[in-house]
Design a protein around this motif. Structure first.
Motif, mmCIF file in Angstrom:
data_model
loop_
_atom_site.group_PDB
_atom_site.id
_atom_site.type_symbol
_atom_site.label_atom_id
_atom_site.label_comp_id
_atom_site.label_asym_id
_atom_site.label_seq_id
_atom_site.Cartn_x
_atom_site.Cartn_y
_atom_site.Cartn_z
ATOM 1 N N VAL A 54 23.309 19.931 -74.335
ATOM 2 C CA VAL A 54 22.527 20.021 -75.562
ATOM 3 C C VAL A 54 21.291 20.845 -75.247
ATOM 4 O O VAL A 54 20.533 20.520 -74.328
ATOM 5 N N VAL A 55 21.087 21.938 -75.997
ATOM 6 C CA VAL A 55 19.935 22.821 -75.803
ATOM 7 C C VAL A 55 19.001 22.641 -76.981
ATOM 8 O O VAL A 55 19.385 22.855 -78.124
ATOM 9 N N LEU A 56 17.765 22.261 -76.695
ATOM 10 C CA LEU A 56 16.742 22.117 -77.723
ATOM 11 C C LEU A 56 15.988 23.431 -77.828
ATOM 12 O O LEU A 56 15.336 23.862 -76.881
ATOM 13 N N GLU A 57 16.117 24.073 -78.980
ATOM 14 C CA GLU A 57 15.423 25.342 -79.248
ATOM 15 C C GLU A 57 14.032 25.039 -79.765
ATOM 16 O O GLU A 57 13.871 24.401 -80.801
ATOM 17 N N ALA A 58 13.002 25.476 -79.041
ATOM 18 C CA ALA A 58 11.619 25.185 -79.433
ATOM 19 C C ALA A 58 11.198 26.007 -80.640
ATOM 20 O O ALA A 58 10.521 25.501 -81.532
ATOM 21 N N GLY A 59 11.583 27.261 -80.704
ATOM 22 C CA GLY A 59 11.221 28.119 -81.827
ATOM 23 C C GLY A 59 9.720 28.277 -81.953
ATOM 24 O O GLY A 59 9.011 28.458 -80.972
ATOM 25 N N GLU A 60 9.214 28.193 -83.161
ATOM 26 C CA GLU A 60 7.787 28.346 -83.426
ATOM 27 C C GLU A 60 7.065 27.013 -83.541
ATOM 28 O O GLU A 60 5.917 26.960 -83.955
ATOM 29 N N GLU A 61 7.745 25.934 -83.191
ATOM 30 C CA GLU A 61 7.158 24.604 -83.289
ATOM 31 C C GLU A 61 6.070 24.411 -82.248
ATOM 32 O O GLU A 61 6.072 25.033 -81.194
ATOM 33 N N GLY A 62 5.142 23.513 -82.543
ATOM 34 C CA GLY A 62 4.104 23.163 -81.591
ATOM 35 C C GLY A 62 4.652 22.282 -80.483
ATOM 36 O O GLY A 62 5.738 21.720 -80.590
ATOM 37 N N GLY A 63 3.872 22.147 -79.420
ATOM 38 C CA GLY A 63 4.321 21.382 -78.268
ATOM 39 C C GLY A 63 4.565 19.920 -78.566
ATOM 40 O O GLY A 63 5.495 19.314 -78.038
ATOM 41 N N GLY A 64 3.732 19.323 -79.424
ATOM 42 C CA GLY A 64 3.901 17.909 -79.755
ATOM 43 C C GLY A 64 5.196 17.637 -80.482
ATOM 44 O O GLY A 64 5.889 16.652 -80.215
ATOM 45 N N ARG A 65 5.535 18.510 -81.404
ATOM 46 C CA ARG A 65 6.778 18.342 -82.177
ATOM 47 C C ARG A 65 8.003 18.519 -81.277
ATOM 48 O O ARG A 65 8.981 17.778 -81.395
ATOM 49 N N VAL A 66 7.959 19.485 -80.383
ATOM 50 C CA VAL A 66 9.069 19.710 -79.460
ATOM 51 C C VAL A 66 9.191 18.531 -78.497
ATOM 52 O O VAL A 66 10.298 18.097 -78.170
#
Length: 107
Positions: A54-66
């Protein structure tokens, strides 16, 4: 087999660390932070059906949300699949993920 009946472990480094192995073929599931937070049960069901990574794509999200999404994924998949975080080494080490996916064009 060695001379004394002892077989050294398969290692990448001479220090004796065991090399991580992934059984191939493995299905890879890419999810975004919003998808991970909203559909943890769907990810767990996909892992139960054979997804190995499972790969979690961070995208443009902030660090807390990721970070929250990574914790949610880690809790839902447990040790049944590898959890990789894309481009966020800090989040991967904080959560205890299996690894990080880095692109060539990353900064």
């Amino acid at each position: 087999m060695s001379w004394y009946g002892w077989e050294p472990p398969r290692t990448l480094f001479p220090g004796g660390f065991k090399r991580p192995e992934i059984q191939v073929p493995a299905l890879v599931l890419r999810v975004g932070a919003d998808e991970a937070l909203g559909s943890g049960d769907a990810v767990a069901a996909a892992v139960a059906r054979g997804v190995g990574i499972v790969v979690l794509e961070a995208g443009e999200e902030g660090g807390g949300r990721v970070y929250e999404a990574a914790l949610s994924l880690k809790a839902s998949i447990g040790d049944r699949a590898y959890l990789l975080i894309a481009e966020r080494v800090d989040v991967a080490s904080a959560v205890g993920a299996s690894g990080v996916v880095l692109a060539d064009d990353g900064w």
